[in-house]
Design an enzyme around this catalytic site. Structure first.
Site, PDB file in Angstrom:
ATOM      1  CB  THR A  95      15.924  57.544  53.365  1.00 25.49           C
ATOM      2  OG1 THR A  95      15.220  57.143  54.530  1.00 25.49           O
ATOM      3  CG2 THR A  95      16.012  56.375  52.382  1.00 25.49           C
ATOM      4  CE  LYS A 170      13.558  54.081  54.516  1.00 25.58           C
ATOM      5  NZ  LYS A 170      12.404  54.284  55.339  1.00 25.58           N
ATOM      6  CE  LYS A 245      15.198  60.025  49.699  1.00 21.81           C
ATOM      7  NZ  LYS A 245      15.237  60.608  51.022  1.00 21.81           N
TER       8      LYS A 245
HETATM    9  P1  NAD Z   1      11.262  67.120  55.344  1.00 20.93           P
HETATM   10  O1  NAD Z   1      11.466  67.711  53.989  1.00 20.93           O
HETATM   11  O2  NAD Z   1       9.982  67.372  56.059  1.00 20.93           O
HETATM   12  O3  NAD Z   1      12.459  67.594  56.329  1.00 20.93           O
HETATM   13  C1  NAD Z   1      13.774  67.820  55.921  1.00 20.93           C
HETATM   14  C2  NAD Z   1      14.249  69.106  56.577  1.00 20.93           C
HETATM   15  O4  NAD Z   1      15.621  69.343  56.248  1.00 20.93           O
HETATM   16  C3  NAD Z   1      13.456  70.325  56.106  1.00 20.93           C
HETATM   17  O5  NAD Z   1      12.904  71.009  57.215  1.00 20.93           O
HETATM   18  C4  NAD Z   1      14.503  71.169  55.376  1.00 20.93           C
HETATM   19  O6  NAD Z   1      14.291  72.563  55.508  1.00 20.93           O
HETATM   20  C5  NAD Z   1      15.771  70.740  56.098  1.00 20.93           C
HETATM   21  N1  NAD Z   1      16.997  71.028  55.353  1.00 20.93           N
HETATM   22  C6  NAD Z   1      17.259  70.821  54.030  1.00 20.93           C
HETATM   23  N2  NAD Z   1      18.514  71.220  53.739  1.00 20.93           N
HETATM   24  C7  NAD Z   1      19.059  71.665  54.917  1.00 20.93           C
HETATM   25  C8  NAD Z   1      20.321  72.214  55.240  1.00 20.93           C
HETATM   26  N3  NAD Z   1      21.261  72.392  54.316  1.00 20.93           N
HETATM   27  N4  NAD Z   1      20.524  72.563  56.513  1.00 20.93           N
HETATM   28  C9  NAD Z   1      19.561  72.406  57.472  1.00 20.93           C
HETATM   29  N5  NAD Z   1      18.330  71.917  57.198  1.00 20.93           N
HETATM   30  C10 NAD Z   1      18.096  71.549  55.937  1.00 20.93           C
HETATM   31  O7  NAD Z   1      11.523  65.551  55.175  1.00 20.93           O
HETATM   32  P2  NAD Z   1      11.124  64.388  56.215  1.00 20.93           P
HETATM   33  O8  NAD Z   1       9.790  63.843  55.861  1.00 20.93           O
HETATM   34  O9  NAD Z   1      11.380  64.889  57.580  1.00 20.93           O
HETATM   35  O10 NAD Z   1      12.185  63.274  55.794  1.00 20.93           O
HETATM   36  C11 NAD Z   1      13.546  63.367  56.190  1.00 20.93           C
HETATM   37  C12 NAD Z   1      14.253  62.090  55.764  1.00 20.93           C
HETATM   38  O11 NAD Z   1      13.617  60.975  56.385  1.00 20.93           O
HETATM   39  C13 NAD Z   1      14.223  61.833  54.261  1.00 20.93           C
HETATM   40  O12 NAD Z   1      15.452  61.317  53.862  1.00 20.93           O
HETATM   41  C14 NAD Z   1      13.093  60.809  54.112  1.00 20.93           C
HETATM   42  O13 NAD Z   1      13.271  59.972  52.984  1.00 20.93           O
HETATM   43  C15 NAD Z   1      13.241  60.028  55.402  1.00 20.93           C
HETATM   44  N6  NAD Z   1      12.014  59.352  55.858  1.00 20.93           N
HETATM   45  C16 NAD Z   1      10.826  60.039  55.877  1.00 20.93           C
HETATM   46  C17 NAD Z   1       9.679  59.372  56.310  1.00 20.93           C
HETATM   47  C18 NAD Z   1       8.341  60.089  56.357  1.00 20.93           C
HETATM   48  O14 NAD Z   1       7.301  59.417  56.515  1.00 20.93           O
HETATM   49  N7  NAD Z   1       8.293  61.417  56.248  1.00 20.93           N
HETATM   50  C19 NAD Z   1       9.745  58.033  56.706  1.00 20.93           C
HETATM   51  C20 NAD Z   1      10.980  57.388  56.719  1.00 20.93           C
HETATM   52  C21 NAD Z   1      12.110  58.067  56.280  1.00 20.93           C
END
Ligand code: NAD
Length: 295
Positions: A95, A170, A245
């Site tokens: 997102t 979204k 966010k």
């Molecule tokens: P998270 O922080 O658990 O996962 C993100 C991952 O990306 C982490 O493991 C981090 O180490 C990795 N990362 C960061 N920079 C990187 C790079 N340069 N190279 C490789 N890996 C890298 O976050 P999440 O909860 O998995 O959310 C991910 C996305 O999904 C976000 O944009 C969030 O807004 C969206 N989202 C999350 C949810 C939820 O309930 N968690 C729901 C809908 C949407």
């Protein structure tokens, strides 16, 4: 069997990649947190040493990263665009802001690569259970190529239009959600002050014109909807920090587009106060505590 590179194996990306492995695809993952990459290796995926390794030689590259600047870095600086083979389809499920989604897709197009934005709703449970909703923006033929892969991870896949329109859908949806949760919370707090029982207000409003998802699925007071986070002291669910966010992304987009969204702005301000008071990790329905004045 599709050869998939998966970058960003966190709370959402980890289980999404696991579902692709389970479905028989060859998934090669990378995350800057080594433990996240390694855990893909333990369930039958392949471990890449860098972003470029994860992107090279794949049919599809999927990213699931925290925010717009991570997406920009991974595609433009860390090597997705430079390493992906001609014909590789790029799918960003993070997102992020509409402007970054569109500019990265434009850079991909310059490199001759198709890209769609495909943010999700459904949270961690949806990622684990492969029931996510994907909101997609991009060219029709790229969407058609992405659809069978997204179907492995989700239940509802919608093409919302051109590049960035998945992100637009979204943030518009989550602006409705943030504003409606505050409205429902205010109504319950007013009812308390007027001596109106929670259950009575729920029974009436859930079948009257106040009916909405924030009331009937995610009711912010304990009791009327036993599965709502209010019944477990607002354990998430969808955190207030994530709602903040998304509301900020909506405000950025509204400012850039010249749209007037005063309730969206107020919702962002209220979630900002709640977050600043240390409640970013609480479910977003916990905003009722701020409204009651006893956070
Ligand atoms: P998270 O922080 O658990 O996962 C993100 C991952 O990306 C982490 O493991 C981090 O180490 C990795 N990362 C960061 N920079 C990187 C790079 N340069 N190279 C490789 N890996 C890298 O976050 P999440 O909860 O998995 O959310 C991910 C996305 O999904 C976000 O944009 C969030 O807004 C969206 N989202 C999350 C949810 C939820 O309930 N968690 C729901 C809908 C949407």
């Amino acid at each position: 069997m599709t050869k998939i590179g998966f970058i960003g194996l966190g709370n959402m990306g980890g289980p999404m990649a696991a579902n692709l492995v389970k479905a028989g695809h060859e998934v090669t993952g990378f995350d800057i947190v080594a433990a996240h990459t390694e855990s893909l290796g333990t369930i039958g995926g392949h471990v890449a040493a860098t972003v470029a390794d994860a992107a090279a030689g794949r049919d599809v590259v999927i990213t699931m990263l925290p925010a717009g600047h991570h997406v920009q870095d991974v595609y433009l600086n860390d090597g997705v665009l430079a390493s992906a083979d001609p014909g590789t389809l790029l799918i960003d499920c993070s997102t992020i802001d509409v402007a970054t989604a569109r500019s990265v897709a434009a850079e991909a197009a310059k490199a001759g690569l198709g890209m769609i934005d495909a943010p999700v709703s459904g949270g961690i449970m949806g990622a684990e259970g492969a029931t996510l909703t994907f909101m997609c923006g991009g060219e029709e033929d790229d969407f058609a190529k992405a659809e069978p892969v997204l179907q492995v991870m989700g239940k509802t896949i919608i093409h919302a239009g051109g590049s960035g329109n998945g992100q637009a859908a979204k943030i518009c949806n989550n602006m409705i959600l943030g504003v409606s949760m505050i409205a429902v919370g205010e109504a319950f707090v007013l009812a308390e002050k007027l001596g109106l029982d929670h259950q009575k207000l729920f029974d009436i409003s859930s079948t009257a014109s106040g009916q909405c998802w924030s009331l009937t699925t995610y009711c912010p007071v304990p009791g009327p909807v036993p599965t709502s986070p209010a019944n477990r002291d607002y354990a998430p669910g969808f955190t207030a920090g994530m709602m903040l966010k998304d509301l900020r992304l909506a405000q950025d987009a509204a400012n850039a587009a010249g749209a007037v969204t005063p309730l969206g702005a107020e919702a962002a301000a209220l979630y900002g106060l709640f977050d600043a008071a240390g409640h970013g990790g609480v479910d977003f329905s916990g905003i009722i505590k701020l409204i009651r004045g006893n956070q």
